[in-house]
Design an enzyme around this catalytic site. Sequence first.
Site, PDB file in Angstrom:
ATOM      1  N   ASP A   1       0.851  -1.193   0.000  1.00 47.24           N
ATOM      2  CA  ASP A   1       0.000   0.000   0.000  1.00 47.24           C
ATOM      3  C   ASP A   1       0.888   1.245   0.000  1.00 47.24           C
ATOM      4  O   ASP A   1       1.894   1.312   0.707  1.00 47.24           O
ATOM      5  CB  ASP A   1      -0.916   0.000   1.226  1.00 47.24           C
ATOM      6  CG  ASP A   1      -2.053   0.996   1.096  1.00 47.24           C
ATOM      7  OD1 ASP A   1      -3.213   0.560   0.978  1.00 47.24           O
ATOM      8  OD2 ASP A   1      -1.780   2.220   1.104  1.00 47.24           O
ATOM      9  N   ILE A   2       0.499   2.235  -0.779  1.00 52.61           N
ATOM     10  CA  ILE A   2       1.307   3.452  -0.917  1.00 52.61           C
ATOM     11  C   ILE A   2       1.291   4.294   0.361  1.00 52.61           C
ATOM     12  O   ILE A   2       2.213   5.075   0.601  1.00 52.61           O
ATOM     13  CB  ILE A   2       0.834   4.251  -2.164  1.00 52.61           C
ATOM     14  CG1 ILE A   2       1.946   5.137  -2.700  1.00 52.61           C
ATOM     15  CG2 ILE A   2      -0.427   5.037  -1.876  1.00 52.61           C
ATOM     16  CD1 ILE A   2       1.676   5.670  -4.092  1.00 52.61           C
TER      17      ILE A   2
ATOM     18  N   ASN B   1     -13.025  -3.131   2.398  1.00 48.88           N
ATOM     19  CA  ASN B   1     -13.964  -2.027   2.566  1.00 48.88           C
ATOM     20  C   ASN B   1     -14.951  -1.986   1.399  1.00 48.88           C
ATOM     21  O   ASN B   1     -14.579  -2.301   0.271  1.00 48.88           O
ATOM     22  CB  ASN B   1     -13.206  -0.695   2.635  1.00 48.88           C
ATOM     23  CG  ASN B   1     -12.258  -0.632   3.818  1.00 48.88           C
ATOM     24  OD1 ASN B   1     -12.574  -1.124   4.895  1.00 48.88           O
ATOM     25  ND2 ASN B   1     -11.083  -0.041   3.621  1.00 48.88           N
TER      26      ASN B   1
ATOM     27  N   VAL C   1     -10.778   3.156  -3.493  1.00 49.41           N
ATOM     28  CA  VAL C   1     -10.398   2.646  -4.820  1.00 49.41           C
ATOM     29  C   VAL C   1     -11.415   1.584  -5.203  1.00 49.41           C
ATOM     30  O   VAL C   1     -11.597   0.590  -4.478  1.00 49.41           O
ATOM     31  CB  VAL C   1      -8.972   2.057  -4.812  1.00 49.41           C
ATOM     32  CG1 VAL C   1      -8.656   1.431  -6.172  1.00 49.41           C
ATOM     33  CG2 VAL C   1      -7.942   3.136  -4.476  1.00 49.41           C
TER      34      VAL C   1
ATOM     35  N   HIS D   1     -10.290  -5.146  -3.397  1.00 48.56           N
ATOM     36  CA  HIS D   1      -8.971  -5.434  -2.818  1.00 48.56           C
ATOM     37  C   HIS D   1      -9.125  -5.812  -1.365  1.00 48.56           C
ATOM     38  O   HIS D   1     -10.038  -5.358  -0.680  1.00 48.56           O
ATOM     39  CB  HIS D   1      -8.023  -4.238  -2.970  1.00 48.56           C
ATOM     40  CG  HIS D   1      -8.578  -2.952  -2.451  1.00 48.56           C
ATOM     41  ND1 HIS D   1      -9.469  -2.184  -3.175  1.00 48.56           N
ATOM     42  CD2 HIS D   1      -8.391  -2.304  -1.280  1.00 48.56           C
ATOM     43  CE1 HIS D   1      -9.798  -1.121  -2.465  1.00 48.56           C
ATOM     44  NE2 HIS D   1      -9.156  -1.170  -1.296  1.00 48.56           N
TER      45      HIS D   1
ATOM     46  N   HIS E   1      -7.042  -5.799   2.192  1.00 48.59           N
ATOM     47  CA  HIS E   1      -5.893  -5.262   2.926  1.00 48.59           C
ATOM     48  C   HIS E   1      -5.350  -6.349   3.851  1.00 48.59           C
ATOM     49  O   HIS E   1      -6.122  -6.963   4.607  1.00 48.59           O
ATOM     50  CB  HIS E   1      -6.310  -4.080   3.815  1.00 48.59           C
ATOM     51  CG  HIS E   1      -6.812  -2.873   3.090  1.00 48.59           C
ATOM     52  ND1 HIS E   1      -6.057  -1.740   2.891  1.00 48.59           N
ATOM     53  CD2 HIS E   1      -8.020  -2.607   2.540  1.00 48.59           C
ATOM     54  CE1 HIS E   1      -6.772  -0.830   2.260  1.00 48.59           C
ATOM     55  NE2 HIS E   1      -7.964  -1.327   2.031  1.00 48.59           N
TER      56      HIS E   1
HETATM   57  P1  5GP Z   1      -9.665   1.447   0.317  1.00 48.64           P
HETATM   58  O1  5GP Z   1      -9.785   2.695   1.132  1.00 48.64           O
HETATM   59  O2  5GP Z   1     -10.328   1.600  -1.039  1.00 48.64           O
HETATM   60  O3  5GP Z   1     -10.091   0.199   1.030  1.00 48.64           O
HETATM   61  O4  5GP Z   1      -8.116   1.244   0.093  1.00 48.64           O
HETATM   62  C1  5GP Z   1      -7.417   1.765  -1.000  1.00 48.64           C
HETATM   63  C2  5GP Z   1      -5.962   1.694  -0.648  1.00 48.64           C
HETATM   64  O5  5GP Z   1      -5.199   1.855  -1.822  1.00 48.64           O
HETATM   65  C3  5GP Z   1      -5.506   2.795   0.315  1.00 48.64           C
HETATM   66  O6  5GP Z   1      -4.964   2.211   1.493  1.00 48.64           O
HETATM   67  C4  5GP Z   1      -4.466   3.583  -0.473  1.00 48.64           C
HETATM   68  O7  5GP Z   1      -3.385   4.002   0.311  1.00 48.64           O
HETATM   69  C5  5GP Z   1      -4.054   2.592  -1.554  1.00 48.64           C
HETATM   70  N1  5GP Z   1      -3.661   3.191  -2.815  1.00 48.64           N
HETATM   71  C6  5GP Z   1      -4.332   4.152  -3.504  1.00 48.64           C
HETATM   72  N2  5GP Z   1      -3.705   4.449  -4.653  1.00 48.64           N
HETATM   73  C7  5GP Z   1      -2.603   3.649  -4.690  1.00 48.64           C
HETATM   74  C8  5GP Z   1      -1.556   3.506  -5.637  1.00 48.64           C
HETATM   75  O8  5GP Z   1      -1.502   4.145  -6.684  1.00 48.64           O
HETATM   76  N3  5GP Z   1      -0.605   2.582  -5.353  1.00 48.64           N
HETATM   77  C9  5GP Z   1      -0.621   1.844  -4.197  1.00 48.64           C
HETATM   78  N4  5GP Z   1       0.378   0.973  -4.016  1.00 48.64           N
HETATM   79  N5  5GP Z   1      -1.605   1.957  -3.288  1.00 48.64           N
HETATM   80  C10 5GP Z   1      -2.578   2.853  -3.529  1.00 48.64           C
END
Ligand code: 5GP
Length: 113
Positions: free
Chosen positions: A29-30, A86, A95, A99, A101
């Site tokens: 995760d970034i 989520n 996103v 996915h 986590h």
């Molecule tokens: P969500 O909030 O949708 O469950 O999690 C999305 C996750 O994707 C977040 O933890 C965010 O930091 C990660 N993320 C968003 N854009 C990127 C990206 O371009 N590259 C990577 N490696 N992680 C990303």
Amino acid sequence: MTCIFCRIVNKEIQADIVYEDDWVIAFADIHPQAATHLLIVPRKHISTINQLQEQDAELAGRMILAAKKLAHERKLSENGYRLVMNCNADGGQTVFHLHLHLLGGRRFGWPPG
Ligand code: 5GP
Ligand code: ZN
């Protein structure tokens, strides 16, 4: 194609990829929320859990099995770890490509805030 995770799956943009198989890709995760914070992402674009179909049952299982393997490799199995998926706004999804986590290396509370 605008989906950021599809672009990572297709190697159009860079990510720290740690695992790949026929079903999923996993990368760091970034914005990590723990010492280990990996995202397990299906190669197939599915926007949210709401769009999962019966025929995706193996894919959903493969995501969890990949997370288990990655947790084992990182020696998180005994102390434990958290898997989070989520869904939409109240779930905190940002996103819209499914996915999972994998979070480990610290203690998480329950219930979540
Ligand atoms: P969500 O909030 O949708 O469950 O999690 C999305 C996750 O994707 C977040 O933890 C965010 O930091 C990660 N993320 C968003 N854009 C990127 C990206 O371009 N590259 C990577 N490696 N992680 C990303
Ligand atoms: Zn996508």
